[in-house]
Design an enzyme around this catalytic site. Structure first.
Site, PDB file in Angstrom:
ATOM      1  N   GLY A  11       1.196  -1.367  -0.040  1.00 33.27           N
ATOM      2  CA  GLY A  11      -0.103  -0.088  -0.020  1.00 33.27           C
ATOM      3  C   GLY A  11       0.684   1.260  -0.424  1.00 33.27           C
ATOM      4  O   GLY A  11       0.077   2.165   0.644  1.00 33.27           O
ATOM      5  N   MET A  89      -3.905  -7.168  -6.937  1.00 36.01           N
ATOM      6  CA  MET A  89      -3.101  -8.428  -7.328  1.00 36.01           C
ATOM      7  C   MET A  89      -4.202  -9.042  -7.963  1.00 36.01           C
ATOM      8  O   MET A  89      -3.713 -10.474  -8.218  1.00 36.01           O
ATOM      9  CB  MET A  89      -2.264  -8.941  -6.470  1.00 36.01           C
ATOM     10  CG  MET A  89      -1.441  -8.043  -6.139  1.00 36.01           C
ATOM     11  SD  MET A  89       0.281  -7.257  -7.146  1.00 36.01           S
ATOM     12  CE  MET A  89       1.112  -8.860  -7.481  1.00 36.01           C
ATOM     13  N   ASN A 106      -4.388   2.933 -12.820  1.00 36.14           N
ATOM     14  CA  ASN A 106      -3.695   1.851 -12.327  1.00 36.14           C
ATOM     15  C   ASN A 106      -1.874   1.990 -12.811  1.00 36.14           C
ATOM     16  O   ASN A 106      -1.794   2.790 -13.542  1.00 36.14           O
ATOM     17  CB  ASN A 106      -3.898   0.634 -13.108  1.00 36.14           C
ATOM     18  CG  ASN A 106      -2.324  -0.578 -12.473  1.00 36.14           C
ATOM     19  OD1 ASN A 106      -2.636  -0.558 -11.169  1.00 36.14           O
ATOM     20  ND2 ASN A 106      -2.430  -1.527 -13.624  1.00 36.14           N
ATOM     21  N   HIS A 108       1.867   0.251 -13.183  1.00 36.22           N
ATOM     22  CA  HIS A 108       2.471  -0.354 -13.285  1.00 36.22           C
ATOM     23  C   HIS A 108       3.691  -0.358 -13.289  1.00 36.22           C
ATOM     24  O   HIS A 108       4.164   0.519 -14.122  1.00 36.22           O
ATOM     25  CB  HIS A 108       2.872  -1.430 -15.291  1.00 36.22           C
ATOM     26  CG  HIS A 108       2.274  -2.662 -15.367  1.00 36.22           C
ATOM     27  ND1 HIS A 108       2.486  -3.222 -14.611  1.00 36.22           N
ATOM     28  CD2 HIS A 108       4.068  -2.660 -15.717  1.00 36.22           C
ATOM     29  CE1 HIS A 108       2.997  -4.697 -14.920  1.00 36.22           C
ATOM     30  NE2 HIS A 108       4.314  -4.123 -15.594  1.00 36.22           N
ATOM     31  N   GLU A 173       7.210   5.605  -8.639  1.00 39.34           N
ATOM     32  CA  GLU A 173       5.650   5.703  -8.930  1.00 39.34           C
ATOM     33  C   GLU A 173       5.047   6.281  -8.197  1.00 39.34           C
ATOM     34  O   GLU A 173       3.908   6.998  -8.621  1.00 39.34           O
ATOM     35  CB  GLU A 173       5.229   3.990  -8.648  1.00 39.34           C
ATOM     36  CG  GLU A 173       5.794   2.971  -9.076  1.00 39.34           C
ATOM     37  CD  GLU A 173       5.579   1.806  -8.861  1.00 39.34           C
ATOM     38  OE1 GLU A 173       4.053   1.593  -8.011  1.00 39.34           O
ATOM     39  OE2 GLU A 173       6.685   0.827  -9.202  1.00 39.34           O
TER      40      GLU A 173
HETATM   41  C1  GRF Z   1       3.592  -1.498  -6.864  1.00 41.88           C
HETATM   42  O1  GRF Z   1       5.217  -1.354  -8.011  1.00 41.88           O
HETATM   43  C2  GRF Z   1       2.601  -1.231  -8.888  1.00 41.88           C
HETATM   44  O2  GRF Z   1       3.544  -0.318  -9.685  1.00 41.88           O
HETATM   45  C3  GRF Z   1       2.036  -1.957  -8.878  1.00 41.88           C
HETATM   46  O3  GRF Z   1       2.905  -2.816  -7.556  1.00 41.88           O
HETATM   47  C4  GRF Z   1       3.489  -2.009  -6.269  1.00 41.88           C
HETATM   48  C5  GRF Z   1       2.621  -2.208  -5.086  1.00 41.88           C
HETATM   49  O4  GRF Z   1       3.309  -1.564  -4.107  1.00 41.88           O
HETATM   50  N1  GRF Z   1       1.157  -2.759  -9.281  1.00 41.88           N
HETATM   51  P1  GRF Z   1       2.472  -0.682  -3.242  1.00 41.88           P
HETATM   52  O5  GRF Z   1       1.877  -2.013  -2.166  1.00 41.88           O
HETATM   53  O6  GRF Z   1       1.622   0.251  -3.199  1.00 41.88           O
HETATM   54  O7  GRF Z   1       3.659  -0.480  -2.442  1.00 41.88           O
END
Ligand code: GRF
Length: 199
Positions: A11, A89, A106, A108, A173
């Site tokens: 998260g 997931m 989303n 990625h 991210e």
């Molecule tokens: C991140 O690397 C995101 O890009 C991918 O899953 C991971 C999630 O990490 N979809 P978090 O739960 O946001 O820390």
């Protein structure tokens, strides 16, 4: 804009979104619910600590459609207008995608369309690319496939492993997701075919 966030684990992206909303970085927005499909997902405590309502909806023995129907109902109950997947997931059913047309986003950890699916950072290392990164995109019913909103390139060093590359990409991210949400939640974009133009 009422935002609902779906998680399965750590998260950290969810936390970045919640904190950006709470700081006022994403104008006129509110995170109204965080839903996890995993009991005990680390992100649940992080959401609660920031005053966000959390709900756990596990798949149990149900079909994807039945599971998604319960999630859609919960999102609707909270009046959610924009759904953010943040380390969620699962592939969404067509029903889910149709319930929120162009309203599901989303992130990625690769430069799509390279390396969709699980373990994108390991795929990048094994392929030997020199540049990878992350992508924020709209969600359709194909895996990591919807129209691209924003991308950030990240250099892959010769010494990088899947783990170090993941950590490197993750730093970008959070900012990228917030940047994309500023535009999308503010309505400052147009979609022409597969192209998303930020205005
Ligand atoms: C991140 O690397 C995101 O890009 C991918 O899953 C991971 C999630 O990490 N979809 P978090 O739960 O946001 O820390």
């Amino acid at each position: 804009m009422k935002i609902g966030i779906l998680i399965s684990g750590r998260g950290s992206n969810m936390t970045a979104i919640v904190e950006a909303v709470q700081r006022g970085t994403i104008p006129e927005s509110e995170v109204v619910v965080v839903i996890s499909d995993k009991t005990g997902a680390e992100g649940l405590e992080k959401a609660k600590a920031r005053g966000i309502e959390t709900v756990v909806i596990t798949r149990k023995q149900r079909s994807r459609e039945e599971h998604d129907a319960e999630i859609i109902a919960e999102l609707r109950r909270h009046g959610v207008e924009l759904v953010c997947l943040a380390g969620y997931m699962r592939l969404l059913s067509g029903d889910f995608v149709r319930a929120f047309p162009d309203r599901i986003i989303n992130i990625h950890p690769s430069l799509l369309p390279a390396f969709p699916g699980l373990d994108a950072q390991r795929q990048a290392i094994e392929y030997g690319v020199k540049i990878s990164g992350c992508t924020v995109h709209f969600v359709d019913d194909e895996l990591d496939h919807g129209a691209i909103i924003l991308q950030q390139a990240v250099e892959v060093a010769a010494t990088d492993t899947a783990e170090t590359l993941s950590a490197k990409i993750l730093q970008y991210e959070h900012a990228l997701y917030v940047e994309a949400l500023k535009k999308i939640a503010g309505g400052n974009y147009e979609i022409i075919g597969r192209r998303v133009n930020l205005l």
